[in-house]
Write a protein that holds these residues in place. Structure first.
Motif, PDB file in Angstrom:
ATOM      1  N   PRO A 304      11.612   7.355  -2.272  1.00 51.74           N
ATOM      2  CA  PRO A 304      10.431   7.996  -2.860  1.00 51.74           C
ATOM      3  C   PRO A 304       9.313   7.028  -3.200  1.00 51.74           C
ATOM      4  O   PRO A 304       8.158   7.435  -3.314  1.00 51.74           O
ATOM      5  N   THR A 305       9.627   5.762  -3.365  1.00 55.29           N
ATOM      6  CA  THR A 305       8.590   4.790  -3.731  1.00 55.29           C
ATOM      7  C   THR A 305       8.280   3.830  -2.598  1.00 55.29           C
ATOM      8  O   THR A 305       7.708   2.766  -2.820  1.00 55.29           O
ATOM      9  N   SER A 306       8.618   4.213  -1.349  1.00 54.09           N
ATOM     10  CA  SER A 306       8.402   3.306  -0.218  1.00 54.09           C
ATOM     11  C   SER A 306       6.917   3.213   0.128  1.00 54.09           C
ATOM     12  O   SER A 306       6.130   4.136  -0.104  1.00 54.09           O
ATOM     13  N   ALA A 307       6.539   2.093   0.714  1.00 54.65           N
ATOM     14  CA  ALA A 307       5.156   1.869   1.125  1.00 54.65           C
ATOM     15  C   ALA A 307       4.760   2.823   2.257  1.00 54.65           C
ATOM     16  O   ALA A 307       3.609   3.273   2.337  1.00 54.65           O
ATOM     17  N   LEU A 308       5.707   3.153   3.159  1.00 51.91           N
ATOM     18  CA  LEU A 308       5.413   4.062   4.270  1.00 51.91           C
ATOM     19  C   LEU A 308       5.096   5.465   3.757  1.00 51.91           C
ATOM     20  O   LEU A 308       4.147   6.108   4.221  1.00 51.91           O
ATOM     21  N   ARG A 309       5.861   5.906   2.770  1.00 55.25           N
ATOM     22  CA  ARG A 309       5.589   7.234   2.187  1.00 55.25           C
ATOM     23  C   ARG A 309       4.222   7.242   1.498  1.00 55.25           C
ATOM     24  O   ARG A 309       3.478   8.230   1.575  1.00 55.25           O
ATOM     25  N   LEU A 310       3.882   6.150   0.846  1.00 50.26           N
ATOM     26  CA  LEU A 310       2.588   6.048   0.177  1.00 50.26           C
ATOM     27  C   LEU A 310       1.443   6.088   1.180  1.00 50.26           C
ATOM     28  O   LEU A 310       0.463   6.820   0.990  1.00 50.26           O
ATOM     29  N   SER A 311       1.527   5.327   2.262  1.00 47.83           N
ATOM     30  CA  SER A 311       0.446   5.300   3.251  1.00 47.83           C
ATOM     31  C   SER A 311       0.310   6.646   3.957  1.00 47.83           C
ATOM     32  O   SER A 311      -0.801   7.077   4.289  1.00 47.83           O
TER      33      SER A 311
END
Length: 952
Positions: A304-311
């Motif tokens: 849930p806190t991954s950089a890919l999910r954020l981007s």
């Protein structure tokens, strides 16, 4: 005036039949008969709809689809006979009529040749007039109803759906779906020219008739009984749409139209940000997922806190705040042209092409309610929720048609027809009110922001050849292809609330992904159909008045569909700081979902909710063959035979537990018989039987679940559905007193085995619909139609220019869902079946002043809109009156000005639930949905761009 009883109506009807038959026999016995065939003098082709008149008398006839005419009851004497047809020189000759004798004459008409530049124009057969459609109805072997291009032109109808409601036994649902004889739209088969059309909807089996503009139609014919030549997958009827193909002369015209809808035009209109190509009916990619967006498998495997999910979250448009605009007047533009290319001999190439564009707005306010279970009639029922929906809709359409016809000889013709529709639908719904069950004491504000584009293409290549000795046999072949595409990118649904002490709305964030809390849905469907058919008609024998025919043929059809969807929700993890969520949830809509508010800590995250069931692939392979006969025994016509259809339906999908496979091969033997007995030239009795089937549609089989925001319900398919079968019985009396006039009275009965019906699944907070096979169902009813002109009947100059078209239907049905229906009414009426339908139209035609006017009325009875269960009572759509008016005038310069008023009464759309479950709507029942669309006023101008050349 007292009401006429059923017994009195029966007496009047049988007296009328007896009198008509007696009059016909007396005319044949004591007076003469004139008959013959009207021909093109050069090509020797028969002419359809040519008028034959004994000058100075009321004795006249009109040629049928084989060019034959017959005039009975003529007193003995010598007359001047005139045969006339558009773009032909009038044929005049003297004819002697003798009592109790038949006189035969075969007029040959010389085509008028007009010079326009260097192009010669020769007239073609007309199939789109009122008279031609009535002839086609009379000569058809099955029970048929139809509507002509002439009748459509006299009305306010802008689409095929609006025009269809003028046909006996037709009900229009949601302004685009057709019910025939009260049977659900899923039980119809639609044929565009000679190719079966695909279902146009993702979530149901039906055809959206609002996709076809009325300007593209030559005629519509509805076959209500089975015949071996027609598709066997229907119960209501086979609807054949014929696009315009006739070119009688070179022409070009341009049309401009504007519309003002009361309550919408120049009023506030809300819409979310869109793309620059929305005006053309499709999205240019603005709403689509970015190309770099991760796949489902990649995204669900990210923390849930991954950089890919954020981007990924920050790459989506912040498009949650609808923008205030103004609803402009509706506009419509159209350009049509036709051309005739003449070659050596009889060879020629004709083409007709059109392109139409329209943009329309619709705003209305909709009351929406739902109630708790009413277990005690003495205790007031508790309301579940009470909402007011502000609905804002905008639609852009482009329609392109191109039809070509090549005449190789008098006996060989090839045609190419194509129709392309592109429709973009933008919709915003802002829902305000209270939900007393979920969030009592709080005001809610829910949103739907959506856009849907649909593309449908139908094309076919067809040949008709008269072969064999004397060219008396016919070979017809067709190759067809169609494409259906539907794209629904970035459908956003979210909810907010505030309590009595608050001034700001608070957005609702669920701990998991779902379809109604801050969700973004992306759906795409592609379907391709390829088809081929061949028909051969062999003339076994021929008499002076009729032919005995043997027919055989086949039809193959392959459909392939791919559907996929994804949805995401903006969520806030429970292990993040709740104070941050409190601050974010109250922000204005244009700020709350800004990219910077998505974080790997103490911010929003994007959660994928897509499941394996949210995609499927499917195919359907059909191989059909038939053999039939058309035999004439004096006044009796017998036609019928057998049709065999082998259909293989396949679908691949998945659920959370594994692969779901559907593989349904079904062989259907479909006999049919149609009898027609003519007591004389004007009176005809029909008796028909046919066995047909009804197959599940792909969406009904797929386990895909979709949330319907408008009804607060969800819908899921059933892979175990089976093919239904139907036995159809019809009886009809038809009377054709004069050209263009008819009276008919019909009775019908239908018996369904394993009919496919909607069924409610009980859930904790909202209704959910699926599909099931009921045990059996039946429907029976009666329909009557009258088309009558007052010409030559009344002395008034005004009244003699009036004609009328009145039709009415009564239908009764029952369906038994079987022992498995433990949670809902087992026995009830068929869903969507209206118990009565009435259409009435009065037309005014003044050829001298070039004025046409019409006033059209429609009403249909209350019917089941949504089937109930123990938690949700059955919902009925109540009766609604509709009145339309149109007036047109052709000016001296060839410009046609046309004005219309649609939905003059502005009667409300009303949906009530059967709260006390007595199978009817009465004073104690409750309103679920109610709204008014507002009257629509339109004005159009059509410019004839060829008029100057023709006058030269």
């Amino acid at each position: 005036m007292g009401l006429i009883t059923l017994n009195q109506m029966n007496k009047i009807y049988f007296v009328f039949i007896f009198f008509t038959a007696l009059t016909g026999m007396e005319a044949l016995a004591q007076k003469g008969v004139l008959k013959g065939v009207v021909l093109d003098k050069e090509s020797k082709e028969t002419l359809v709809g040519a008028q034959v008149v004994l000058a100075g008398t009321d004795y006249r006839g009109i040629t049928d689809i084989d060019g034959n005419f017959k005039i009975v009851g003529i007193p003995e004497g010598i007359y001047s006979l005139e045969a006339d047809y558009m773009f032909y020189n009038k044929f005049i000759t003297e004819v002697s009529i003798k009592a109790q004798e038949e006189t035969t004459i075969n007029p040959e008409l010389q085509p008028k040749v007009m010079s326009v530049g260097e192009v010669e124009i020769i007239a073609e057969k007309r199939t789109n007039s009122d008279v031609a459609v009535l002839i086609e109805t009379k000569e058809a072997k099955a029970v048929v109803s139809g509507i002509s291009r002439e009748q459509i032109a006299r009305s306010t109808d802008r689409t095929a759906a609006e025009a269809m409601q003028r046909v006996p036994g037709i009900t229009i649902v949601d302004n685009r779906f057709v019910l025939i004889r009260g049977v659900n739209a899923r039980y119809n088969s639609v044929v565009i020219n000679n190719v079966v059309a695909p279902s146009t909807e993702i979530d149901r089996r039906t055809f959206s008739f609002d996709m076809i503009p009325s300007s593209a139609l030559d005629r519509m014919v509805i076959y209500k009984t089975a015949s071996p030549e027609y598709p066997g997958d229907f119960a209501g009827g086979v609807i054949r749409l014929y696009t315009v193909s006739q070119v009688e002369k070179d022409f070009a015209n341009f049309k401009i139209e504007t519309g003002f809808r009361i309550g919408t035009t120049l009023q506030d209109y809300y819409q979310s940000k869109g793309s620059s190509t929305d005006i053309l009916g499709f999205d240019n990619g603005f709403r689509l997922l970015p190309e770099s967006f991760p796949t489902r498998d990649v995204l669900v495997n990210q923390g849930p806190t991954s950089a890919l999910r954020l981007s990924a979250a920050r790459s989506l448009e912040n498009n949650y705040a609808p923008q205030l605009q103004q609803a402009l007047p509706n506009i419509g533009l159209g350009f049509n042209f036709g051309k005739v290319f003449k070659f050596e001999g009889v060879r020629k190439l004709t083409t007709i092409n059109s392109i139409n564009y329209s943009q329309s707005y619709q705003n209305f306010e909709r009351d929406f309610h739902r109630y708790q279970i009413w277990s005690n009639l003495e205790t007031p029922i508790d309301e579940w929720f009470e909402y007011v929906d502000n609905v804002y809709q905008k639609e852009n359409r482009i329609n392109v048609m191109s039809n070509w016809a090549l005449t190789l000889s008098n006996y060989s013709r090839i045609k190419f027809s194509s129709l392309l529709n592109q429709i973009g639908e933008n919709e915003t719904i802002i829902r305000r009110g209270q939900n007393y069950f979920q969030r009592p004491g709080e005001d809610q504000e829910n949103y739907l922001l959506g856009y849907k584009s649909r593309t449908i293409f139908s094309g076919q290549f067809e040949g008709v050849h008269e072969v064999g000795q004397d060219h008396k046999n016919t070979l017809n072949w067709v190759f067809g292809a169609s494409y259906l595409g539907e794209l629904e990118p970035d459908l956003r649904r979210f909810r907010r609330f505030k309590d009595e002490d608050s001034t700001n709305y608070v957005a609702i964030f669920s701990p998991s992904s779902n379809l109604f809390d801050n969700s973004r849905y992306y759906g795409e469907l592609d379907e391709i159909t390829l088809s081929h058919g061949l028909n051969y008609t062999y003339e076994v024998s021929k008499t002076e008045d009729s032919k005995n025919l043997l027919k055989a043929g086949y039809y193959v059809d392959y459909r392939s569909r791919e559907f996929e969807s994804r949805y995401f929700s903006t969520t806030y993890p429970g292990f993040f700081d709740p104070n941050v969520l409190d601050d974010l949830a109250v922000l204005p809509l244009e700020q709350i979902f800004s990219p910077e508010h998505y974080q790997t800590q103490d911010g929003f995250i994007l959660q994928e909710g897509t499941r394996p069931i949210d995609a499927y692939t499917a195919s359907n392979a059909l191989a059909a063959g038939y053999i039939s006969t058309d035999l004439n025994f004096n006044r009796l016509n017998v036609s019928g035979g057998f049709r065999t259809e082998y259909n293989v339906q396949q679908m691949n999908s998945r659920d959370d537990f594994g692969l779901i496979v559907v593989d349904n091969p079904v062989l259907s033997i479909l006999p049919s018989l149609n009898l027609a007995y003519a007591t004389n030239a004007e009176n005809l009795f029909r008796l028909a039987y046919g066995r047909t089937v009804n197959r599940p549609e792909f969406r009904e089989l797929a386990p895909f679940l979709f949330y319907d925001y408008k009804l607060e319900s969800s819908r899921v398919g059933n892979p175990n559905l089976q093919t239904a079968s139907i036995d159809n019985f019809d009886f009809r009396y038809e009377n054709y007193p004069r050209p263009g006039e008819t009276f008919s009275l019909g009775l019908f009965y239908k018996r369904f085995t394993n009919p496919i019906e909607d069924r409610l699944i009980i859930t904790t907070e909202q209704s959910s619909l699926t599909y099931v096979n009921a045990d059996f169902a039946y429907a029976y009813g009666a329909e009557v139609e009258l088309k009558k002109s007052l010409k030559d009947i009344v002395s008034s100059a005004f009244l003699s220019k009036l004609s009328m078209n009145v039709n009415a239907s009564y239908i009764y049905s029952r369906v038994d869902l079987g022992e498995t229906a433990t949670a809902q009414d087992r026995v009830r009426a068929l869903q969507g079946q209206a118990p009565y339908i009435v259409n009435a139209a009065v037309y005014y035609t003044n050829n001298a002043k070039k004025i046409n006017a019409s006033i059209i009325y429609n009403i249909y009875g209350r019917n089941i809109f949504a089937v109930g269960d123990v938690s949700f009572p059955t919902m009925f759509e109540l009766e609604r009156n509709s009145l339309d008016l149109t007036v047109s005038k052709t000016l001296t310069n060839g410009i046609i000005i046309k004005g219309s008023a649609q939905n003059i009464l502005n009667a409300p759309f009303r949906f009530y639930q059967d709260s006390n479950r007595n199978g009817a709507i009465d004073d104690v029942d409750h309103a679920i949905i109610e709204f008014r669309r507002g009257p629509l006023l339109t004005l159009s101008l059509t410019f004839d761009l060829n008029k100057e050349k023709q006058e030269l």
